[in-house]
Design a protein around this motif. Structure first.
Motif, PDB file in Angstrom:
ATOM      1  N   GLU A   1       0.860  -1.161   0.000  1.00  0.00           N
ATOM      2  CA  GLU A   1       0.000   0.000   0.000  1.00  0.00           C
ATOM      3  C   GLU A   1       0.913   1.233   0.000  1.00  0.00           C
ATOM      4  OE1 GLU A   1      -0.067  -1.944   3.164  1.00  0.00           O
ATOM      5  OE2 GLU A   1      -0.863  -3.396   1.778  1.00  0.00           O
ATOM      6  N   ARG A   2       0.537   2.224  -0.789  1.00  0.00           N
ATOM      7  CA  ARG A   2       1.338   3.439  -0.872  1.00  0.00           C
ATOM      8  C   ARG A   2       0.403   4.620  -0.934  1.00  0.00           C
ATOM      9  NH1 ARG A   2       2.540   6.451  -5.079  1.00  0.00           N
ATOM     10  NH2 ARG A   2       1.883   4.861  -6.526  1.00  0.00           N
ATOM     11  N   SER A   3       0.667   5.614  -0.107  1.00  0.00           N
ATOM     12  CA  SER A   3      -0.144   6.809  -0.092  1.00  0.00           C
ATOM     13  C   SER A   3      -0.086   7.500  -1.451  1.00  0.00           C
ATOM     14  CB  SER A   3       0.357   7.763   0.994  1.00  0.00           C
ATOM     15  OG  SER A   3      -0.318   8.982   0.926  1.00  0.00           O
ATOM     16  N   VAL A   4      -1.195   8.070  -1.884  1.00  0.00           N
ATOM     17  CA  VAL A   4      -1.211   8.761  -3.171  1.00  0.00           C
ATOM     18  C   VAL A   4      -0.366  10.029  -3.131  1.00  0.00           C
ATOM     19  CG1 VAL A   4      -3.438   7.821  -3.890  1.00  0.00           C
ATOM     20  CG2 VAL A   4      -3.375   9.960  -2.605  1.00  0.00           C
ATOM     21  N   GLU A   5       0.009  10.486  -1.941  1.00  0.00           N
ATOM     22  CA  GLU A   5       0.855  11.665  -1.821  1.00  0.00           C
ATOM     23  C   GLU A   5       2.319  11.372  -2.147  1.00  0.00           C
ATOM     24  OE1 GLU A   5      -1.406  10.986   0.581  1.00  0.00           O
ATOM     25  OE2 GLU A   5      -2.676  12.763   0.594  1.00  0.00           O
ATOM     26  N   HIS A   6       2.701  10.105  -2.191  1.00  0.00           N
ATOM     27  CA  HIS A   6       4.095   9.733  -2.416  1.00  0.00           C
ATOM     28  C   HIS A   6       4.245   9.058  -3.770  1.00  0.00           C
ATOM     29  CE1 HIS A   6       4.993  10.735   1.713  1.00  0.00           C
ATOM     30  NE2 HIS A   6       3.950  10.015   2.085  1.00  0.00           N
ATOM     31  N   ALA A   7       5.338   9.403  -4.456  1.00  0.00           N
ATOM     32  CA  ALA A   7       5.587   8.823  -5.774  1.00  0.00           C
ATOM     33  C   ALA A   7       6.087   7.390  -5.676  1.00  0.00           C
ATOM     34  CB  ALA A   7       6.604   9.669  -6.525  1.00  0.00           C
ATOM     35  N   MET A   8       6.678   7.046  -4.514  1.00  0.00           N
ATOM     36  CA  MET A   8       7.235   5.708  -4.367  1.00  0.00           C
ATOM     37  C   MET A   8       7.245   5.342  -2.890  1.00  0.00           C
ATOM     38  SD  MET A   8      11.128   6.854  -5.078  1.00  0.00           S
ATOM     39  CE  MET A   8      12.117   5.842  -4.041  1.00  0.00           C
ATOM     40  N   LEU A   9       7.461   4.067  -2.620  1.00  0.00           N
ATOM     41  CA  LEU A   9       7.592   3.620  -1.237  1.00  0.00           C
ATOM     42  C   LEU A   9       8.890   4.146  -0.649  1.00  0.00           C
ATOM     43  CD1 LEU A   9       6.549  -0.117  -1.512  1.00  0.00           C
ATOM     44  CD2 LEU A   9       5.395   1.626  -0.177  1.00  0.00           C
ATOM     45  N   PRO A  10       8.954   4.326   0.659  1.00  0.00           N
ATOM     46  CA  PRO A  10      10.240   4.682   1.250  1.00  0.00           C
ATOM     47  C   PRO A  10      11.221   3.523   1.087  1.00  0.00           C
ATOM     48  CG  PRO A  10       8.609   4.240   2.956  1.00  0.00           C
ATOM     49  CD  PRO A  10       7.892   4.222   1.655  1.00  0.00           C
TER      50      PRO A  10
ATOM     51  N   GLU B   1      -4.393  10.900   2.210  1.00  0.00           N
ATOM     52  CA  GLU B   1      -4.331  10.859   3.665  1.00  0.00           C
ATOM     53  C   GLU B   1      -5.057  12.037   4.296  1.00  0.00           C
ATOM     54  OE1 GLU B   1      -0.346  10.419   5.054  1.00  0.00           O
ATOM     55  OE2 GLU B   1      -0.026   8.617   3.874  1.00  0.00           O
ATOM     56  N   GLY B   2      -5.354  13.052   3.509  1.00  0.00           N
ATOM     57  CA  GLY B   2      -6.081  14.211   4.016  1.00  0.00           C
ATOM     58  C   GLY B   2      -7.591  14.023   4.021  1.00  0.00           C
ATOM     59  N   ARG B   3      -8.071  12.893   3.549  1.00  0.00           N
ATOM     60  CA  ARG B   3      -9.513  12.647   3.493  1.00  0.00           C
ATOM     61  C   ARG B   3      -9.930  11.705   4.609  1.00  0.00           C
ATOM     62  NH1 ARG B   3     -11.629  11.576  -2.072  1.00  0.00           N
ATOM     63  NH2 ARG B   3     -13.556  11.559  -0.884  1.00  0.00           N
ATOM     64  N   ALA B   4     -11.097  11.968   5.149  1.00  0.00           N
ATOM     65  CA  ALA B   4     -11.614  11.134   6.237  1.00  0.00           C
ATOM     66  C   ALA B   4     -11.844   9.696   5.773  1.00  0.00           C
ATOM     67  CB  ALA B   4     -12.904  11.731   6.788  1.00  0.00           C
ATOM     68  N   ALA B   5     -12.220   9.521   4.511  1.00  0.00           N
ATOM     69  CA  ALA B   5     -12.491   8.179   3.993  1.00  0.00           C
ATOM     70  C   ALA B   5     -11.271   7.268   4.158  1.00  0.00           C
ATOM     71  CB  ALA B   5     -12.906   8.247   2.528  1.00  0.00           C
ATOM     72  N   HIS B   6     -10.077   7.803   3.950  1.00  0.00           N
ATOM     73  CA  HIS B   6      -8.846   7.009   4.082  1.00  0.00           C
ATOM     74  C   HIS B   6      -8.736   6.439   5.493  1.00  0.00           C
ATOM     75  CE1 HIS B   6      -4.588   5.974   3.608  1.00  0.00           C
ATOM     76  NE2 HIS B   6      -4.391   6.541   4.791  1.00  0.00           N
TER      77      HIS B   6
END
Length: 194
Positions: free
Chosen positions: A67-76, A101-106
């Motif tokens: 799983e990768r946040s949509v705010e990041h282009a790649m995994l750490p 990550e800024g949305r409550a749904a997440h």
């Protein structure tokens, strides 16, 4: 986005806008530009050895799609691998990462996935020789043997405000499950006699 433009490189990336442009556009930007306001400033000067032997850290192998946040282009470069997503809870977690990550749904989906995961483990425990015991594992037994009720009063404890709902939250799902099983058994018995 290229790997050299990520926050995981050894060097500090250059600003896309000048400090003056940012200060004019964003109120309060650059409040820490004065080195006297930054305790870490001596470590930021050029020529100081950090001890890093890499320009970009070696990446941990990805054994399954993470799983990768949509705010990041790649995994750490390094990430947790202790609990790979599986079952219904894993599907809910994967779906949660379609949202920012800024949305409550997440976050609400991740909380729901945790609850579903707990119930998946409860149900799986019934297939073992030692199923979950809600009486001892929730601390209910210690309420009577270790002065649990008496310890709550006169101590200015914050949890006293919500203790009335705790039995509903902890015991409610078990009671509903028992009622559901009883209803199914009753329906099966009625079906056999019909």
């Amino acid at each position: 986005m290229t790997e050299t433009a990520t926050p995981y490189v050894a060097g500090k990336p250059a600003l896309k806008e000048s400090a003056e442009t940012l200060r004019a556009r964003i109120p309060g930007w650059g409040a820490d530009l004065d080195p006297a306001d930054r305790p870490s400033y001596p470590r930021e000067q050029p020529g100081i050895e950090t001890g890093a032997h890499w320009d970009f850290p070696e990446r941990q192998p990805e054994k399954w799609p993470r799983e990768r946040s949509v705010e990041h282009a790649m995994l750490p470069p390094v990430f947790g691998t202790s609990t790979p997503p599986k079952g219904t809870s894993g599907a809910i977690r994967k779906y949660a990462y379609k949202y920012s990550e800024g949305r409550a749904a997440h976050w609400l989906l991740l909380i729901a996935a945790d609850r579903v995961d707990a119930w998946e483990h409860h149900l799986k425990s019934f297939a073992t020789l030692h199923p979950d015991n809600p009486v001892t594992e929730t601390g209910l037994k210690s309420e009577f043997s270790a002065h649990g009720v008496r310890s709550r009063y006169g101590q200015k404890r914050a949890d006293v405000n919500h203790q009335w709902i705790d039995p509903i939250i902890v015991g409610g799902p078990w009671v509903l499950t028992a009622v559901g099983v009883a209803a199914v058994l009753k329906a099966l018995r009625k079906h056999r006699t019909a």
